[in-house]
Design a protein around this motif. Structure first.
Motif, PDB file in Angstrom:
ATOM      1  N   LEU A  56       0.844  -1.198   0.000  1.00  0.00           N
ATOM      2  CA  LEU A  56       0.000   0.000   0.000  1.00  0.00           C
ATOM      3  C   LEU A  56       0.879   1.248   0.000  1.00  0.00           C
ATOM      4  O   LEU A  56       0.969   1.934  -0.992  1.00  0.00           O
ATOM      5  N   ARG A  57       1.479   1.580   1.132  1.00  0.00           N
ATOM      6  CA  ARG A  57       2.521   2.610   1.248  1.00  0.00           C
ATOM      7  C   ARG A  57       3.388   2.175   2.416  1.00  0.00           C
ATOM      8  O   ARG A  57       2.903   1.502   3.329  1.00  0.00           O
ATOM      9  N   ALA A  60       1.991   2.154   6.056  1.00  0.00           N
ATOM     10  CA  ALA A  60       0.533   2.367   6.069  1.00  0.00           C
ATOM     11  C   ALA A  60      -0.208   1.255   6.812  1.00  0.00           C
ATOM     12  O   ALA A  60      -1.262   1.488   7.398  1.00  0.00           O
ATOM     13  N   ILE A  61       0.321   0.040   6.756  1.00  0.00           N
ATOM     14  CA  ILE A  61      -0.370  -1.080   7.404  1.00  0.00           C
ATOM     15  C   ILE A  61       0.124  -1.238   8.843  1.00  0.00           C
ATOM     16  O   ILE A  61      -0.666  -1.468   9.757  1.00  0.00           O
ATOM     17  N   PHE A  64      -1.572   0.483  11.754  1.00  0.00           N
ATOM     18  CA  PHE A  64      -2.783  -0.060  12.366  1.00  0.00           C
ATOM     19  C   PHE A  64      -2.523  -1.349  13.156  1.00  0.00           C
ATOM     20  O   PHE A  64      -3.465  -2.016  13.574  1.00  0.00           O
ATOM     21  N   GLU A  93       2.627   8.117   8.945  1.00  0.00           N
ATOM     22  CA  GLU A  93       1.336   7.534   8.579  1.00  0.00           C
ATOM     23  C   GLU A  93       0.364   7.592   9.754  1.00  0.00           C
ATOM     24  O   GLU A  93      -0.838   7.737   9.570  1.00  0.00           O
ATOM     25  N   ALA A 100       5.222  13.273   4.880  1.00  0.00           N
ATOM     26  CA  ALA A 100       5.224  11.901   4.376  1.00  0.00           C
ATOM     27  C   ALA A 100       6.557  11.631   3.705  1.00  0.00           C
ATOM     28  O   ALA A 100       7.270  12.559   3.318  1.00  0.00           O
ATOM     29  N   LEU A 101       6.875  10.343   3.594  1.00  0.00           N
ATOM     30  CA  LEU A 101       8.099   9.937   2.906  1.00  0.00           C
ATOM     31  C   LEU A 101       7.714   9.294   1.587  1.00  0.00           C
ATOM     32  O   LEU A 101       6.868   8.395   1.570  1.00  0.00           O
TER      33      LEU A 101
END
Lengths: 225, 79
Positions: A56-57, A60-61, A64, A93, A100-101
């Motif tokens: 995803l990025r 990003a995962i 969570f 994130e 952001a990177l």
């Protein structure tokens, strides 16, 4: 003094992070992505790597993962939190750090020793450095270009929250040569280069990175005193 | 069931090195006249009818895209 190092699936630098924490003289506590609490640590490091395959990025995962709930909670309450490389991406994130990177310019994964200037020595992770000190630590990343809009960049500069800047040769196209930033309180810091790989001249270019971990220990001690 | 498409693109002011690399490769492959390329992501979601537009926006904004660097468009399509 207990400093946690979080392992996500795909984290690579947790072992060196543990080693750096121990070399600085603190007790390293291994934390797992599925953990629901931080096992009583005084500070926490999110190490580098490719959590969840960078799907995803980058970050990003992982943002969570269950362990991030107590990390975010503790960070908001003032616990020193450091994100290195992928850990920096995760903190961005998670919204704990601005910006952001993104993918390096020319799409090049860069792996080399890199000079950085310590621009802020008032964060929880940089008090051991002299203002303007230049340190040599490895950088190794493919998505390390720091991006934020101009207004955000001006705010960061104005509030002294650009913590590290690349010296001379910007490796990735990062805006304003930014290598690391902090939150408004100076207790949450993220940087793309790897201080944990530069804590022992036997295995790294220098031991310039040790000051990061020693600074956090000072900070926690002062908080307890 | 409904098919939902989410397109995520880098914001115009954000450097897009992947798009630039594609644009740079085209003339070498003999394709001329392509002035610029931007590369993004295309998601196809099969969702229950109970999933409303608000929820889809939350998914797109909070997870599929990073609003700092990307714009997104959500649309329902006929299958």
């Amino acid at each position: 003094m207990r400093i946690g190092a979080v392992t996500f699936p795909g984290t690579l630098d947790d072992v060196d992070t543990v080693r750096a924490i121990e070399r600085a003289g603190a007790e390293a506590v291994a934390l797992w992505h599925g953990d629901a609490d931080l096992r009583g640590v005084d500070a926490v490091v999110l190490p580098g790597g490719f959590s969840y395959g960078d799907y995803l990025r980058a970050g990003a995962i992982a943002r969570f993962a269950p362990v991030m709930e107590p990390v975010i909670d503790a960070a908001r309450k003032g616990m020193p939190v450091l994100g290195i490389c992928n850990g920096f991406q995760i903190l961005c994130e998670a919204g704990l750090l601005p910006g952001a990177l993104v993918r390096n310019h020319k799409l090049r994964f860069v792996c080399r020793d890199q000079w950085l200037r310590v621009e802020s020595t008032t964060t929880a992770w940089t008090t051991r450095y002299e203002p303007g000190a230049e340190i040599l630590v490895p950088v190794k990343s493919g998505e390390g270009a720091y991006m934020a809009d101009e207004r955000e960049l001006d705010t960061l500069e104005g509030e002294g929250r650009v913590v590290f800047r690349y010296v001379e040769d910007n490796p990735n196209g990062s805006r304003r040569d930014i290598a690391g930033v902090s939150d408004g309180s100076g207790r949450i810091v993220g940087l793309m280069p790897h201080p944990e790989h530069a804590t022992d001249p036997l295995t790294g270019p220098t031991d310039d990175g040790l000051g990061i971990f020693l600074s956090a220990m000072d900070n926690v001690k002062q908080g307890a005193a | 069931m409904a098919r939902v498409v989410v397109d995520v693109m880098p914001k115009p002011e954000i450097l897009d090195p992947q798009g630039q690399a594609v644009a740079g490769a085209l003339p070498r492959l003999g394709f001329h006249g392509v002035r610029d390329v931007r590369q993004g992501k295309h998601f196809e979601l099969d969702v229950d009818d109970s999933v409303d537009d608000d929820t889809l926006d939350k998914i797109a904004e909070g997870f599929l895209s990073n609003p700092v660097i990307e714009d997104f468009v959500v649309r329902r399509v006929d299958q």
